[in-house]
Design an enzyme around this catalytic site. Structure first.
Site, PDB file in Angstrom:
ATOM      1  N   GLU A  98      10.973  -1.003   0.606  1.00  0.00           N
ATOM      2  CA  GLU A  98      10.794  -1.309   2.037  1.00  0.00           C
ATOM      3  C   GLU A  98       9.315  -1.112   2.330  1.00  0.00           C
ATOM      4  OE1 GLU A  98      12.958  -2.518   3.905  1.00  0.00           O
ATOM      5  OE2 GLU A  98      14.901  -1.975   3.072  1.00  0.00           O
TER       6      GLU A  98
ATOM      7  N   CYS B 195       6.288  -0.102  10.552  1.00  0.00           N
ATOM      8  CA  CYS B 195       6.280  -1.287   9.687  1.00  0.00           C
ATOM      9  C   CYS B 195       6.795  -2.508  10.431  1.00  0.00           C
ATOM     10  CB  CYS B 195       7.139  -1.024   8.462  1.00  0.00           C
ATOM     11  SG  CYS B 195       8.797  -0.462   8.900  1.00  0.00           S
TER      12      CYS B 195
HETATM   13  P1  NAD Z   1       2.206   5.300   1.143  1.00  0.00           P
HETATM   14  O1  NAD Z   1       2.600   4.112   0.325  1.00  0.00           O
HETATM   15  O2  NAD Z   1       0.826   5.783   1.083  1.00  0.00           O
HETATM   16  O3  NAD Z   1       3.121   6.551   0.748  1.00  0.00           O
HETATM   17  C1  NAD Z   1       4.528   6.496   0.780  1.00  0.00           C
HETATM   18  C2  NAD Z   1       5.088   7.500  -0.206  1.00  0.00           C
HETATM   19  O4  NAD Z   1       4.725   7.112  -1.527  1.00  0.00           O
HETATM   20  C3  NAD Z   1       4.559   8.928  -0.014  1.00  0.00           C
HETATM   21  O5  NAD Z   1       5.608   9.837  -0.231  1.00  0.00           O
HETATM   22  C4  NAD Z   1       3.514   9.028  -1.118  1.00  0.00           C
HETATM   23  O6  NAD Z   1       3.279  10.356  -1.530  1.00  0.00           O
HETATM   24  C5  NAD Z   1       4.162   8.208  -2.215  1.00  0.00           C
HETATM   25  N1  NAD Z   1       3.251   7.713  -3.249  1.00  0.00           N
HETATM   26  C6  NAD Z   1       1.915   7.470  -3.137  1.00  0.00           C
HETATM   27  N2  NAD Z   1       1.427   7.046  -4.328  1.00  0.00           N
HETATM   28  C7  NAD Z   1       2.466   6.993  -5.196  1.00  0.00           C
HETATM   29  C8  NAD Z   1       2.592   6.632  -6.565  1.00  0.00           C
HETATM   30  N3  NAD Z   1       1.547   6.229  -7.279  1.00  0.00           N
HETATM   31  N4  NAD Z   1       3.804   6.686  -7.136  1.00  0.00           N
HETATM   32  C9  NAD Z   1       4.892   7.073  -6.428  1.00  0.00           C
HETATM   33  N5  NAD Z   1       4.824   7.455  -5.130  1.00  0.00           N
HETATM   34  C10 NAD Z   1       3.630   7.402  -4.508  1.00  0.00           C
HETATM   35  O7  NAD Z   1       2.647   4.955   2.639  1.00  0.00           O
HETATM   36  P2  NAD Z   1       2.425   5.850   3.962  1.00  0.00           P
HETATM   37  O8  NAD Z   1       1.011   5.766   4.375  1.00  0.00           O
HETATM   38  O9  NAD Z   1       3.051   7.180   3.777  1.00  0.00           O
HETATM   39  O10 NAD Z   1       3.333   5.037   5.009  1.00  0.00           O
HETATM   40  C11 NAD Z   1       2.892   3.929   5.722  1.00  0.00           C
HETATM   41  C12 NAD Z   1       3.324   2.630   5.040  1.00  0.00           C
HETATM   42  O11 NAD Z   1       4.739   2.600   4.924  1.00  0.00           O
HETATM   43  C13 NAD Z   1       2.961   1.399   5.832  1.00  0.00           C
HETATM   44  O12 NAD Z   1       2.469   0.402   4.974  1.00  0.00           O
HETATM   45  C14 NAD Z   1       4.284   0.950   6.436  1.00  0.00           C
HETATM   46  O13 NAD Z   1       4.383  -0.402   6.750  1.00  0.00           O
HETATM   47  C15 NAD Z   1       5.230   1.332   5.361  1.00  0.00           C
HETATM   48  N6  NAD Z   1       6.570   1.472   5.927  1.00  0.00           N
HETATM   49  C16 NAD Z   1       7.528   0.549   5.638  1.00  0.00           C
HETATM   50  C17 NAD Z   1       8.792   0.639   6.226  1.00  0.00           C
HETATM   51  C18 NAD Z   1       9.893  -0.336   5.915  1.00  0.00           C
HETATM   52  O14 NAD Z   1      11.054   0.010   6.132  1.00  0.00           O
HETATM   53  N7  NAD Z   1       9.612  -1.547   5.455  1.00  0.00           N
HETATM   54  C19 NAD Z   1       9.055   1.677   7.099  1.00  0.00           C
HETATM   55  C20 NAD Z   1       8.055   2.598   7.382  1.00  0.00           C
HETATM   56  C21 NAD Z   1       6.824   2.497   6.782  1.00  0.00           C
END
Ligand code: NAD
Length: 471
Positions: free
Chosen positions: A244, A278
């Site tokens: 997502e 998002c």
């Molecule tokens: P992010 O991708 O930076 O982090 C999300 C999660 O991934 C965190 O727990 C982080 O620690 C982890 N992570 C980071 N690097 C990783 C790696 N190499 N391997 C595995 N895990 C890793 O996102 P964010 O800044 O926390 O959240 C904002 C983003 O989330 C925005 O792009 C938003 O659009 C998206 N989002 C999507 C939805 C949806 O349902 N489509 C909902 C909410 C947020």
């Protein structure tokens, strides 16, 4: 000051092997409010081992037993609603309007999953094949900060509905909300090892979950960039993957729209959760014919928005989650102007009267073209781009001219016309005039907004494998 020292493995709060600490802040005051001790790859492996031990018994549970677990979780989370509300307000600064949705949502998702299980046929006959939908194996969930408790609960609920066990790695930036939620979940009395949660960095704990062959399924919510990394890593062991990811939702304002109703909806969608959503509708597509009228109404409506802390119930827009996110939003506001867009409202810097806290000015750009970076990239703050179109075909072409495809919006008065436009949009969801979403309807994205769906039978099936027993 809240100090979080433990993670949750095999039904108990335990001290992790990892010893690194991460600081937690109140985004409305910039004050440090806590610290979390982070787990490491070894902690992730211990959590996976516990989930694997618990899996054989979990996969044999009946739907009725799983419904009972889901109901116990719902009751436990609902009983802690006040504490969750307080934690989200302090650590995250969410406006009351968002809290009023997201705290009840966290317990409601267990109820939704229980209903899905009750209505789902796990065994069906196809010709001479008895097709059994079996749990996919141990799941891992990786979640972002922007709606922490909701994402953890949704992914846990789906795993339990499917009859599997789970290891969760939440965002390190939401540790106080996570801890408050975990204390509630613990009270539901799940069998040991069904739920495990390891605080930690993405590149450490998240990376271990993505690569470890003990994990059969990854469910991830977060940025498109991280989603790509997880997908690549998970391919090595053929994990099933639900992603997502980000969005750049178009809102098509049809030329028959009633602006008294439409303008508040437009701003609510664009600035939902202070723009940190998002599903935010961050590109507003307006017929040239009504552009002047719409921009004048937008300017008035934005000037009436109140920016302030969560503690003020009249705040419409709260702070950005971190100093880094504040800087990121500022840089896009600068970039929009450099690229030739015009500021209708807002701009760089803090809102008047707020000299601390990561607050930004709700910003609306006009004269935006769809090739500008502010129209193509996810900003994740309260920044709306207004683009004009000449006819319905052009509106649809602009709406679809994006890598993303999460949630789109169509606003108008002719229901048949709105449905026709919706049918041509490339998005996992299209919302007509802000209709409320059915809780069982699939949620997820086309294109770079993700893979797979959550909620209802589509979400459940993402945690199941069909097995055909022939003859
Ligand atoms: P992010 O991708 O930076 O982090 C999300 C999660 O991934 C965190 O727990 C982080 O620690 C982890 N992570 C980071 N690097 C990783 C790696 N190499 N391997 C595995 N895990 C890793 O996102 P964010 O800044 O926390 O959240 C904002 C983003 O989330 C925005 O792009 C938003 O659009 C998206 N989002 C999507 C939805 C949806 O349902 N489509 C909902 C909410 C947020």
């Amino acid at each position: 000051m809240k100090i979080i020292e433990q993670i949750y493995v095999d039904g108990a709060f335990v001290t992790p092997e990892g010893s690194e600490r991460f600081e937690l802040f109140n985004p409305a005051t910039e004050e440090k409010i806590g610290e979390v001790r982070l787990g490491d790859a070894e902690d992730a492996r211990a959590a996976i081992a516990a989930a694997k031990r618990a899996f054989p018994a979990m996969r044999r549970t009946t739907p009725a037993e799983r419904i009972a677990m889901l109901q116990a979780l719902r009751d436990a989370v609902a009983a802690h609603a006040d504490a969750l509300h307080e934690a989200m307000a302090t650590e995250y600064g969410a406006p009351q309007s968002f809290l009023a949705f997201s705290v009840p949502h966290a317990s409601h998702v267990f109820e939704v999953a229980a209903k899905t299980v009750a209505g789902y046929t796990f065994t069906r006959q196809i010709g001479n094949a008895a097709v059994v939908m079996e749990p996919v194996g141990v799941a891992a969930a990786i979640t972002p900060w922007n709606s922490n408790i909701g994402f953890i609960c949704t992914k846990l609920a789906t795993a339990i509905a499917a009859g599997t066990t789970i290891v969760i790695k939440p965002s390190e930036m939401s540790a106080i909300q996570t801890q408050t939620l975990l204390e509630a979940l613990h009270e539901a009395g799940l069998p040991r090892g069904v739920l495990n949660l390891v605080n930690g960095y993405g590149h450490v704990v998240g990376a271990e979950l993505s690569q470890n062959p003990g994990i059969a399924k990854i469910t991830f919510t977060g940025s498109t960039t991280t989603g790509k990394t997880i997908l690549r890593t998970a391919a090595e062991s053929f994990k099933r993957v639900t992603l997502e990811l980000g969005g750049k939702g178009p809102q098509i304002l049809l030329d028959d729209a009633d602006l008294d109703h439409a303008i508040p909806h437009v701003l609510a969608s664009a600035f939902r959760n202070s723009g940190q959503a998002c599903i935010a509708g961050t590109r507003l597509l307006v017929s040239e014919r009504r552009l002047a009228e719409v921009t004048s109404r937008l300017a008035t409506a934005v000037s009436a928005l109140k920016i302030g802390p969560s503690s003020d119930p009249t705040s419409d827009i709260g702070p950005m989650v971190s100093a880094r996110q504040w800087q990121r939003v500022q840089s896009y506001i600068r970039l929009g102007q450099e690229d030739g867009a015009k500021l209708l409202a807002g701009g760089e810097g803090r809102p008047q009267g707020l000299d601390r806290g990561w607050f930004v000015r709700p910003t609306v750009f006009t004269d935006v073209t769809n090739d500008m970076r502010i129209a193509r990239e996810e900003i994740f703050g309260p920044v709306l781009s207004v683009l004009s179109y000449r006819g319905e075909d052009e509106a649809i072409a602009i709406a679809n001219d994006t890598d993303y495809g999460l949630q789109s919006y169509v606003l108008g008065t002719d229901a048949e016309r709105m449905r026709r436009v919706a049918g041509r949009l490339e998005a996992g969801r299209v919302v007509l005039n802000e209709a409320p979403a059915d809780a069982q309807a699939p949620f997820g994205g086309f294109k770079h907004s993700g893979i797979g769906r959550e909620f209802g039978p589509f979400g459940l099936e993402a945690f199941l494998e069909p097995k055909a027993i022939i003859g």
